[in-house]
Design a protein around this motif. Structure first.
Motif, PDB file in Angstrom:
ATOM      1  N   ARG A   1       0.836  -1.192   0.000  1.00  0.00           N
ATOM      2  CA  ARG A   1       0.000   0.000   0.000  1.00  0.00           C
ATOM      3  C   ARG A   1       0.871   1.241   0.000  1.00  0.00           C
ATOM      4  O   ARG A   1       2.013   1.219   0.466  1.00  0.00           O
ATOM      5  N   GLN A   2       0.291   2.309  -0.522  1.00  0.00           N
ATOM      6  CA  GLN A   2       1.021   3.575  -0.565  1.00  0.00           C
ATOM      7  C   GLN A   2       0.061   4.705  -0.242  1.00  0.00           C
ATOM      8  O   GLN A   2      -0.926   4.916  -0.947  1.00  0.00           O
TER       9      GLN A   2
ATOM     10  N   GLU B   1       6.201   6.253   1.201  1.00  0.00           N
ATOM     11  CA  GLU B   1       6.704   5.202   0.350  1.00  0.00           C
ATOM     12  C   GLU B   1       5.749   4.004   0.360  1.00  0.00           C
ATOM     13  O   GLU B   1       4.979   3.808   1.304  1.00  0.00           O
ATOM     14  N   ARG B   2       5.847   3.208  -0.683  1.00  0.00           N
ATOM     15  CA  ARG B   2       5.055   1.983  -0.733  1.00  0.00           C
ATOM     16  C   ARG B   2       5.531   1.042   0.361  1.00  0.00           C
ATOM     17  O   ARG B   2       6.727   0.862   0.553  1.00  0.00           O
TER      18      ARG B   2
ATOM     19  N   TYR C   1      -2.032  -2.188  -3.682  1.00  0.00           N
ATOM     20  CA  TYR C   1      -1.571  -2.858  -4.887  1.00  0.00           C
ATOM     21  C   TYR C   1      -1.330  -4.332  -4.599  1.00  0.00           C
ATOM     22  O   TYR C   1      -0.760  -4.682  -3.560  1.00  0.00           O
TER      23      TYR C   1
ATOM     24  N   GLY D   1      -3.811  -1.026  -8.687  1.00  0.00           N
ATOM     25  CA  GLY D   1      -4.103  -0.384  -7.406  1.00  0.00           C
ATOM     26  C   GLY D   1      -5.582  -0.098  -7.231  1.00  0.00           C
ATOM     27  O   GLY D   1      -6.299   0.173  -8.189  1.00  0.00           O
TER      28      GLY D   1
END
Length: 122
Positions: A37-38, A43-44, A94, A115
């Motif tokens: 996830r972001q 950051e992811r 994602y 996403g």
């Protein structure tokens, strides 16, 4: 392999959502699948991963006890059940697939879905 994530939406804190990651193109059971996830400006980050056959999972500490990952290889789909959602879970989620290992590192993944937005209101 092509991945399609779905199931996101707007939910109040304490609510639930179930995300789906549908795969096509190659033998799905050869791939470990992870969710990342972001959030805006961040950051992811890793959320959870499931191995090729569904026998092993690994969760980020922030979601343990609240999120559950599962897969149905006959349907080429991985599910992420998210319960007791919190505002800090708000992010684009994602799904990603890796041929072989169930990694927690995003750079190890070869294929990514587009996403799906999850928004948790307080």
């Amino acid at each position: 392999v092509q991945l399609q994530a779905s199931g996101g939406g707007l939910v109040q804190a304490g609510g639930s959502l179930r995300l789906s990651c549908a795969a096509s193109g190659r033998r799905f059971s050869n791939y470990a699948v992870g969710w990342f996830r972001q959030a805006p400006g961040k950051e992811r980050e890793f959320v959870v991963v499931i191995d090729r056959h569904g026998g092993s999972t690994d969760y980020a500490d922030s979601v343990k006890g609240r999120f559950t990952i599962s897969r149905d290889n006959a349907k080429n789909t991985v599910y992420l059940q998210m319960n007791n959602l919190k505002p800090e879970d708000t992010a684009v989620y994602y799904c990603a697939a890796n041929f072989g290992g169930a990694w927690t590192i995003a750079t190890m993944y070869d294929y990514w879905g587009q996403g799906t937005q999850v928004t948790v209101s307080s």
